[in-house]
Design an enzyme around this catalytic site. Sequence first.
Site, short mmCIF file in Angstrom:
data_model
loop_
_atom_site.label_atom_id
_atom_site.label_comp_id
_atom_site.label_asym_id
_atom_site.label_seq_id
_atom_site.Cartn_x
_atom_site.Cartn_y
_atom_site.Cartn_z
CE LYS A 199 43.39 35.99 47.85
NZ LYS A 199 42.95 37.17 47.20
CE LYS A 252 42.99 40.19 40.10
NZ LYS A 252 41.52 40.29 40.20
CE LYS A 257 34.64 37.42 40.99
NZ LYS A 257 35.50 36.52 41.76
P1 ATP Z 1 38.68 37.91 43.87
O1 ATP Z 1 39.20 39.27 44.20
O2 ATP Z 1 37.59 37.45 44.77
O3 ATP Z 1 39.76 36.87 43.69
P2 ATP Z 1 38.66 38.32 41.05
O4 ATP Z 1 38.10 39.58 40.51
O5 ATP Z 1 40.13 38.16 41.09
O6 ATP Z 1 37.97 38.09 42.44
P3 ATP Z 1 38.34 35.58 40.16
O7 ATP Z 1 37.07 34.85 40.45
O8 ATP Z 1 39.51 35.28 41.02
O9 ATP Z 1 38.02 37.15 40.15
O10 ATP Z 1 38.73 35.33 38.66
C1 ATP Z 1 37.77 35.06 37.64
C2 ATP Z 1 38.38 35.26 36.27
O11 ATP Z 1 38.53 36.67 36.01
C3 ATP Z 1 39.79 34.68 36.14
O12 ATP Z 1 39.90 34.13 34.84
C4 ATP Z 1 40.70 35.87 36.28
O13 ATP Z 1 41.92 35.68 35.60
C5 ATP Z 1 39.86 36.97 35.64
N1 ATP Z 1 40.20 38.30 36.18
C6 ATP Z 1 40.01 38.74 37.44
N2 ATP Z 1 40.39 40.02 37.56
C7 ATP Z 1 40.84 40.41 36.34
C8 ATP Z 1 41.36 41.64 35.80
N3 ATP Z 1 41.45 42.73 36.55
N4 ATP Z 1 41.71 41.67 34.49
C9 ATP Z 1 41.59 40.58 33.70
N5 ATP Z 1 41.11 39.39 34.14
C10 ATP Z 1 40.73 39.29 35.45
MG MG Z 2 41.03 36.41 42.01
#
Ligand code: ATP
Ligand code: MG
Length: 334
Positions: A115, A197, A200
């Site tokens: 970050k 990965k 969002k």
């Molecule tokens: P941001 O980019 O805003 O952090 P994010 O996609 O990483 O969003 P989070 O809200 O941080 O989502 O995580 C929500 C859940 O989804 C967590 O349990 C995280 O481990 C899972 N997760 C997020 N991205 C992945 C991915 N690409 N593959 C598997 N699990 C994921």
């Molecule tokens: Mg995340």
Amino acid sequence: MATEKEIVVSGIRPTGYLHLGNYFGAIRNYVRMQEEFNCYFFVADWHSLTTHPDPKDLPGNVMRVLAENIASGLDPEKVSLYVQSDIPEIAELYLLMNMLAYVGELEKVPTFKDKVRLQPQNVNAGLLTYPVLMSVDILIQRAVKVPVGKDQGQHLEMARNFAQRFNARYGDLFPEPVAFNYGDNLIRIQSLDGKGKMSKSENEFATLYLADEDQLIREKLKKAKTDSGTGVIGSPMPESVANLLDLMKLVSTPDVVQFYENAWNNQTIRFKDMKEQLGEDMVKFIAPIREKAKDLQNNTDYLKKVIKAGAEKARANAAQTLQEARRLIGIKYY
Ligand code: ATP
Ligand code: MG
């Protein structure tokens, strides 16, 4: 005597549209766990402020995340579904737990370093103490299992450290939570361009969202990275092809997966066909969730009722833990 069900906690940040990674890393497990465990699932709105502090987006994002969870099969009658900021007890325990967290260990966390690189203009203290707040989300409900994707593995280790530290200093209060997935390993869904990965808040065109329309799903998959076939039988599968096959394993039938595995092995694979097939199977998977989530988002009265009821249960449980933490720390004067 009836045995108490084990407690489960997990949260998702309202930072944007939910994607396949969120579904397969987290929500799919929530849906199964709701049948066996005492589940607390929440929308992590405080956490989202570390990176997405825009009041204009927050309410809509919170409602959509709720709708997408329910559309994916989460049943608010079976679980406590709430919003983090409705539980003020979390904020107080977070303050207390910060006294047990060392700046040095927080600065070393890889997600913090990421970050700092991504938003050098906004390296706020919330980012640094993110693992403390996340630990408190879990510990305050005294959870033992936490369904999360692979990216959260290290944060879970920190939650165990903080639990141990608190218990050693003040007396036994917190169980040590472990990351959980029904399969053998924690899941990580790679982005379609092979860079990191699915997420969002990054990599929008290389991420498949649960809200994507059919045509967009097909187009994104059409553009997914593939290496050209090597023509040499027995050559190792490149990561880009393995990623597509991994997606197939999640949404296609076993015979389709087998067909493309064989096609790679004897080097007759046609990536265009493979991506079209995956596109159709992906549409079949995503479309029903997307449509159900749209309906739910139009029913905000229902969603508000859900989070009110969820918060009531989560608060009652959190309040008990907080009271016990205060007592152990010595915050009890009358
Ligand atoms: P941001 O980019 O805003 O952090 P994010 O996609 O990483 O969003 P989070 O809200 O941080 O989502 O995580 C929500 C859940 O989804 C967590 O349990 C995280 O481990 C899972 N997760 C997020 N991205 C992945 C991915 N690409 N593959 C598997 N699990 C994921
Ligand atoms: Mg995340």
